[in-house]
Write a protein that holds these residues in place. Sequence first.
Motif, mmCIF file in Angstrom:
data_model
loop_
_atom_site.group_PDB
_atom_site.id
_atom_site.type_symbol
_atom_site.label_atom_id
_atom_site.label_comp_id
_atom_site.label_asym_id
_atom_site.label_seq_id
_atom_site.Cartn_x
_atom_site.Cartn_y
_atom_site.Cartn_z
ATOM 1 N N LEU A 138 0.706 -1.196 -0.065
ATOM 2 C CA LEU A 138 0.139 -0.056 0.079
ATOM 3 C C LEU A 138 0.791 1.374 0.045
ATOM 4 O O LEU A 138 0.236 2.245 0.149
ATOM 5 C CB LEU A 138 -0.856 -0.154 1.223
ATOM 6 N N ASN A 139 2.342 1.147 -0.002
ATOM 7 C CA ASN A 139 3.052 2.216 0.154
ATOM 8 C C ASN A 139 2.372 2.964 1.414
ATOM 9 O O ASN A 139 2.208 4.221 1.251
ATOM 10 C CB ASN A 139 3.204 3.102 -1.053
ATOM 11 N N ALA A 140 2.356 2.283 2.562
ATOM 12 C CA ALA A 140 1.775 3.004 3.726
ATOM 13 C C ALA A 140 2.640 3.098 4.896
ATOM 14 O O ALA A 140 3.605 2.309 5.091
ATOM 15 C CB ALA A 140 0.629 2.464 3.995
ATOM 16 N N VAL A 141 1.978 3.637 5.900
ATOM 17 C CA VAL A 141 2.696 3.691 7.403
ATOM 18 C C VAL A 141 1.776 2.889 8.242
ATOM 19 O O VAL A 141 0.364 3.227 8.344
ATOM 20 C CB VAL A 141 2.891 5.078 8.003
ATOM 21 N N ILE A 142 1.985 1.816 8.759
ATOM 22 C CA ILE A 142 1.272 0.943 9.426
ATOM 23 C C ILE A 142 1.590 0.993 10.803
ATOM 24 O O ILE A 142 2.874 0.642 11.269
ATOM 25 C CB ILE A 142 1.187 -0.684 8.966
ATOM 26 N N VAL A 143 0.550 1.487 11.813
ATOM 27 C CA VAL A 143 0.979 1.448 13.116
ATOM 28 C C VAL A 143 0.090 0.130 13.961
ATOM 29 O O VAL A 143 -1.091 0.176 13.691
ATOM 30 C CB VAL A 143 0.277 2.569 13.637
ATOM 31 N N SER A 144 0.994 -0.757 14.487
ATOM 32 C CA SER A 144 0.489 -2.131 14.910
ATOM 33 C C SER A 144 0.413 -1.811 16.560
ATOM 34 O O SER A 144 1.636 -1.579 16.923
ATOM 35 C CB SER A 144 1.220 -3.272 14.434
ATOM 36 N N ILE A 145 -0.723 -1.438 17.220
ATOM 37 C CA ILE A 145 -0.733 -1.458 18.723
ATOM 38 C C ILE A 145 -0.817 -2.680 19.393
ATOM 39 O O ILE A 145 -1.285 -3.623 19.403
ATOM 40 C CB ILE A 145 -2.162 -0.543 19.108
ATOM 41 N N GLU A 146 0.272 -2.509 20.312
ATOM 42 C CA GLU A 146 0.733 -3.423 21.610
ATOM 43 C C GLU A 146 -0.290 -3.113 22.654
ATOM 44 O O GLU A 146 0.417 -2.899 23.641
ATOM 45 C CB GLU A 146 2.064 -3.803 21.679
ATOM 46 N N TYR A 147 -1.432 -3.490 22.583
ATOM 47 C CA TYR A 147 -2.271 -2.870 23.880
ATOM 48 C C TYR A 147 -2.209 -3.979 25.160
ATOM 49 O O TYR A 147 -1.674 -5.134 24.604
ATOM 50 C CB TYR A 147 -3.723 -2.707 23.373
ATOM 51 N N ARG A 148 -2.414 -3.630 26.097
ATOM 52 C CA ARG A 148 -2.214 -4.581 27.306
ATOM 53 C C ARG A 148 -3.658 -5.412 27.139
ATOM 54 O O ARG A 148 -4.737 -5.325 26.625
ATOM 55 C CB ARG A 148 -2.527 -3.731 28.749
ATOM 56 N N LEU A 149 -3.307 -6.659 27.790
ATOM 57 C CA LEU A 149 -4.152 -7.822 27.724
ATOM 58 C C LEU A 149 -4.758 -8.308 29.199
ATOM 59 O O LEU A 149 -4.151 -7.870 30.174
ATOM 60 C CB LEU A 149 -3.226 -8.886 27.101
ATOM 61 N N VAL A 150 -5.740 -9.092 28.926
ATOM 62 C CA VAL A 150 -6.380 -9.650 30.284
ATOM 63 C C VAL A 150 -5.312 -10.961 30.495
ATOM 64 O O VAL A 150 -4.685 -11.371 29.512
ATOM 65 C CB VAL A 150 -7.582 -10.417 29.857
ATOM 66 N N PRO A 151 -4.966 -11.171 31.619
ATOM 67 C CA PRO A 151 -5.568 -10.649 32.835
ATOM 68 C C PRO A 151 -4.671 -9.653 33.675
ATOM 69 O O PRO A 151 -5.091 -9.085 34.885
ATOM 70 C CB PRO A 151 -5.586 -11.861 33.740
ATOM 71 N N THR A 152 -3.846 -8.740 32.997
ATOM 72 C CA THR A 152 -3.188 -7.684 33.451
ATOM 73 C C THR A 152 -4.316 -6.555 33.438
ATOM 74 O O THR A 152 -4.098 -5.942 34.595
ATOM 75 C CB THR A 152 -2.097 -7.438 32.647
ATOM 76 N N VAL A 153 -5.008 -6.320 32.698
ATOM 77 C CA VAL A 153 -5.972 -5.514 32.718
ATOM 78 C C VAL A 153 -7.356 -6.001 31.973
ATOM 79 O O VAL A 153 -7.293 -7.124 31.522
ATOM 80 C CB VAL A 153 -5.716 -4.121 31.771
ATOM 81 N N TYR A 154 -8.363 -5.148 32.372
ATOM 82 C CA TYR A 154 -9.688 -5.726 31.972
ATOM 83 C C TYR A 154 -10.382 -4.555 31.095
ATOM 84 O O TYR A 154 -10.041 -3.267 31.198
ATOM 85 C CB TYR A 154 -10.669 -6.179 33.219
ATOM 86 N N PHE A 155 -11.334 -4.963 30.393
ATOM 87 C CA PHE A 155 -12.436 -3.737 29.797
ATOM 88 C C PHE A 155 -12.842 -2.656 30.723
ATOM 89 O O PHE A 155 -12.952 -2.843 31.979
ATOM 90 C CB PHE A 155 -13.506 -4.440 29.332
ATOM 91 N N PRO A 156 -12.555 -1.422 30.569
ATOM 92 C CA PRO A 156 -12.187 -0.981 29.348
ATOM 93 C C PRO A 156 -10.965 -0.457 28.822
ATOM 94 O O PRO A 156 -10.567 0.257 28.007
ATOM 95 C CB PRO A 156 -13.183 0.153 29.134
#
Length: 374
Positions: A138-156
């Motif tokens: 795509l000749n693009a800049v891709i930002v891949s997010i390393e968000y925190r996961l269960v069970p370290t954190v929960y919704f939201p």
Amino acid sequence: MRSSCVLLTALVALAAYYIYIPLPSSVSDPWKLMLLDATFRSAQQVSNLIHYLGLSHHLLALNFIIVSFGKKSAWSSAQVKVTDTDFDGVEVRVFEGPPKPEEPLKRSVVYIHGGGWALASAKIRYYDELCTAMAEELNAVIVSIEYRLVPTVYFPAQIHDVVRATKYFLQPEVLHKYSVDPGRIGISGDSAGGNLAAALGQQFNQDDNLKNKLRVQALIYPVLQALDFNTPSYQQNMNTPILPRYVMVKYWVDYFKGNYDFVQAMIVNNHTSLDVEEAAALRARLNWTSLLPASITKNYKPVVQTTGNARIVQEIPQLLDARSAPLIAEQEVLRHLPKTYILTCEHDVLRDDGIMYAKRLESAARSKVTTDQA
């Protein structure tokens, strides 16, 4: 020698019994899928044993196994520059496509990985290769997010992470740093990542303070609702690898730090029975008999319990929160969403979530056109 042959035969038979699962004839590469499912089930059983022994939480153990076998360090090829950094305290992996003199400003995609809000990583091989391919093609800049996961954190918390990282990226000075065209930015994600992408899209299009808006969203077999675990695709694929219905319901319960004792009741829709007042107003928005085509609904009947367990929704009200279940958002919210691409898979419990969301988006778009004309 004879005893060895008997033992070997028995072991092969046991392995075949463990691996083999009846699959629809339309599934391509059935043995490949069965082997992958058997591997994943084995990892789950090992992690459950670790949990039982009190050594670690089963999701932490399972994710350690997944990441250990698939983690890939950031590296830059001749075509794509890859960098690990953070956006407002949230880890991200940025993939920059090759510069082109005729196109000084690049398009961009913010990508959110799947894994039931609890598993996988932006840094494992699958997502690394996917984002590299997108950046190059795509000749693009891709930002891949390393968000925190269960069970370290929960919704939201997961939503907060992707919102924070994306808002940071949309700042004019950051877009300038990465040579990104502010008018060509989209968001995408698969499975639970598709859920977070949909929630992010809804939230951003209601935020009048955002100067730069998302122009497109691509949702890949997204998780979009927790009201009805008996849609046709949930009924059809309740035992299909790698995501049977029971496992998907457990992911929902884990996401909200809920009680596993509720899982069986949720599977039969006791949490949204007719006597649960909190679900009454939302049920009309999730009437799949009207949101799905007849070709899908003709062999299935809705499962609507007359009496159920109101305690489930009282203890886990997040089940009926549009931030966790974007499919139940108000029509006014859906009217203002960007252009949307939704990919679904036939043999997947989540198939109908995506189809129903597409139908609701089409209806909202028609309503918007009618309102604008009036």
